[in-house]
Scaffold this motif. Structure first.
Motif, mmCIF file in Angstrom:
data_model
loop_
_atom_site.group_PDB
_atom_site.id
_atom_site.type_symbol
_atom_site.label_atom_id
_atom_site.label_comp_id
_atom_site.label_asym_id
_atom_site.label_seq_id
_atom_site.Cartn_x
_atom_site.Cartn_y
_atom_site.Cartn_z
ATOM 1 N N GLY A 1 0.802 -1.229 0.000
ATOM 2 C CA GLY A 1 0.000 0.000 0.000
ATOM 3 C C GLY A 1 0.830 1.273 0.000
ATOM 4 N N CYS A 2 2.163 1.135 0.012
ATOM 5 C CA CYS A 2 3.029 2.330 0.105
ATOM 6 C C CYS A 2 2.747 3.341 -0.998
ATOM 7 C CB CYS A 2 4.501 1.926 0.060
ATOM 8 S SG CYS A 2 5.134 1.360 1.642
ATOM 9 N N ALA A 3 2.577 2.850 -2.232
ATOM 10 C CA ALA A 3 2.405 3.763 -3.362
ATOM 11 C C ALA A 3 1.115 4.571 -3.222
ATOM 12 C CB ALA A 3 2.411 2.981 -4.673
ATOM 13 N N GLN A 4 0.026 3.921 -2.855
ATOM 14 C CA GLN A 4 -1.239 4.658 -2.749
ATOM 15 C C GLN A 4 -1.213 5.621 -1.559
ATOM 16 O OE1 GLN A 4 -4.027 1.308 -0.431
ATOM 17 N NE2 GLN A 4 -4.788 2.213 -2.310
ATOM 18 N N VAL A 5 -0.512 5.245 -0.494
ATOM 19 C CA VAL A 5 -0.385 6.159 0.644
ATOM 20 C C VAL A 5 0.422 7.396 0.230
ATOM 21 C CG1 VAL A 5 0.572 6.432 2.983
ATOM 22 C CG2 VAL A 5 -0.667 4.336 2.372
ATOM 23 N N ALA A 6 1.480 7.169 -0.595
ATOM 24 C CA ALA A 6 2.301 8.289 -1.068
ATOM 25 C C ALA A 6 1.493 9.221 -1.974
ATOM 26 C CB ALA A 6 3.531 7.758 -1.813
ATOM 27 N N GLU A 7 0.600 8.624 -2.777
ATOM 28 C CA GLU A 7 -0.259 9.439 -3.636
ATOM 29 C C GLU A 7 -1.101 10.404 -2.818
ATOM 30 O OE1 GLU A 7 -2.905 7.343 -6.431
ATOM 31 O OE2 GLU A 7 -1.078 6.268 -7.030
ATOM 32 N N GLN A 8 -1.599 9.928 -1.699
ATOM 33 C CA GLN A 8 -2.504 10.722 -0.870
ATOM 34 C C GLN A 8 -1.750 11.662 0.074
ATOM 35 O OE1 GLN A 8 -5.970 10.579 -0.852
ATOM 36 N NE2 GLN A 8 -6.004 12.235 0.677
ATOM 37 N N PHE A 9 -0.702 11.144 0.710
ATOM 38 C CA PHE A 9 -0.051 11.883 1.801
ATOM 39 C C PHE A 9 1.306 12.460 1.399
ATOM 40 C CE2 PHE A 9 -3.059 9.053 3.852
ATOM 41 C CZ PHE A 9 -3.642 9.855 4.814
ATOM 42 N N GLY A 10 1.689 12.274 0.144
ATOM 43 C CA GLY A 10 2.983 12.779 -0.310
ATOM 44 C C GLY A 10 4.080 11.762 -0.049
ATOM 45 N N ARG A 11 5.292 12.144 -0.516
ATOM 46 C CA ARG A 11 6.414 11.196 -0.380
ATOM 47 C C ARG A 11 7.007 11.289 1.017
ATOM 48 N NH1 ARG A 11 9.157 9.423 -5.720
ATOM 49 N NH2 ARG A 11 7.310 9.314 -7.019
ATOM 50 N N ILE A 12 6.257 10.799 1.965
ATOM 51 C CA ILE A 12 6.694 10.826 3.366
ATOM 52 C C ILE A 12 7.769 9.764 3.572
ATOM 53 C CG2 ILE A 12 4.534 11.764 4.265
ATOM 54 C CD1 ILE A 12 3.568 8.967 4.792
#
Ligand SMILES: [Zn+2]
Length: 294
Positions: A98-109
């Motif tokens: 799920g890392c990619a979709q989380v990055a889409e939403q929350f930025g490249r954290i």
């Protein structure tokens, strides 16, 4: 206040878990929406920390239904649309997928993980390597990495210092049995990892699959006892001259339906490899035997 949490998932284990649940002042769990034979009700992901900058521990598999739940949980329970960073237990796809979709939403954290070259795929953000005893903290929550190989060679559990709570990933589960895969798994390492976790004397376990475990040390002891019993049964088989894995399975797993025997065979082989590493058993082709003290 938030609406009552929807309870929809009915896994193959017949276990229902809420989509979003509050497990302590610092811990909110969001179900990965990926139920199945290996994930039970699905992968638990966690918002960790009481502040508006929580950490996300594991990310599920990348199922589209998951992201809106994560957004809702952060908003309703932390009043935020931000996540401080991601900490990962290991590289299996139902944890980092799920890392990619989380990055889409929350930025490249930032993403913290014990690196496993070739397997840390699809993370999208910069991977910040961590290892045993490293600390990842946010306001009000301190996570210490505990190196726990056995289920996977890169596996970290996380110790939440403020609660004496343990995020066990796939090492100790609230439902189902931990698999020791033929590739990347190692039962000798796994047993050592269980003893490391037991020595921490956690008061509660937040597993990657299934419900919260309140009898934390009792559950770890149960895991150790279960594997020790199985090992003794296998040693007994070898002592009686039973040399082939399928035959051992037939004798040991008498109550287990035949279609599960290949899985049982895989478990028996993980025990035999452990005995081999300890110099207690030897292998000759498909035949196993005990090494007798000289
Ligand atoms: Zn796993």
């Amino acid at each position: 206040m938030s609406a009552p949490t929807r309870v929809v998932k009915d896994s193959m284990l017949g276990l229902r878990m809420p989509d979003i649940d509050v497990w302590s002042d610092r811990v909110v769990t969001i179900l990965g929406q990926n139920p199945g034979p290996f994930t039970g009700p699905g992968t638990n992901t966690y918002l960790v920390g009481p502040s508006r900058r929580p950490l996300l521990l594991d990310t599920g598999q990348g199922v589209p239904e998951y992201l809106p739940l994560l957004v809702r949980a952060a908003d309703e329970h932390r009043g935020t649309a931000e996540i401080e960073g991601i900490v990962l237990t290991h590289a299996h796809p139902d944890h980092l997928g799920g890392c990619a979709q989380v990055a889409e939403q929350f930025g490249r954290i930032p993403v913290w993980k014990r690196p496993l070259p070739g397997f840390d795929r699809g993370i999208e953000s910069e991977l910040l390597p961590i290892d045993a005893d490293d600390v990842v903290a946010t306001e009000g929550a301190t996570l210490r990495a505990i190196y726990t190989p056995g289920h996977a060679e890169d596996h970290l559990c996380y110790w939440l210092e403020e609660e004496r709570a343990l995020f066990t990933g796939d090492v100790v589960l609230g439902a189902g049995t931990t698999v020791i895969p033929e590739h990347g798994g190692d039962l000798l390492d796994y047993m050592r990892s269980l003893h490391v976790l037991l020595a921490l004397e956690p008061v509660v376990i937040y597993p990657a699959h299934g419900p919260r475990i309140d009898d934390a040390t009792g559950k770890i002891r149960e895991y150790i006892a279960h594997r020790e019993l199985r090992e003794q049964q296998i040693v007994d088989q070898l002592a009686q001259g039973v040399a082939a894995v399928p035959e051992m399975v037939k004798h040991i797993y008498v109550d287990v339906p035949e279609f599960l025997h290949p899985a049982a065979g895989s478990s028996v082989r993980s025990h035999l490899r452990k005995l081999e590493r300890e110099g207690r058993a030897r292998r000759d082709g498909e035949e196993w035997s005990l090494v007798r003290p000289a």
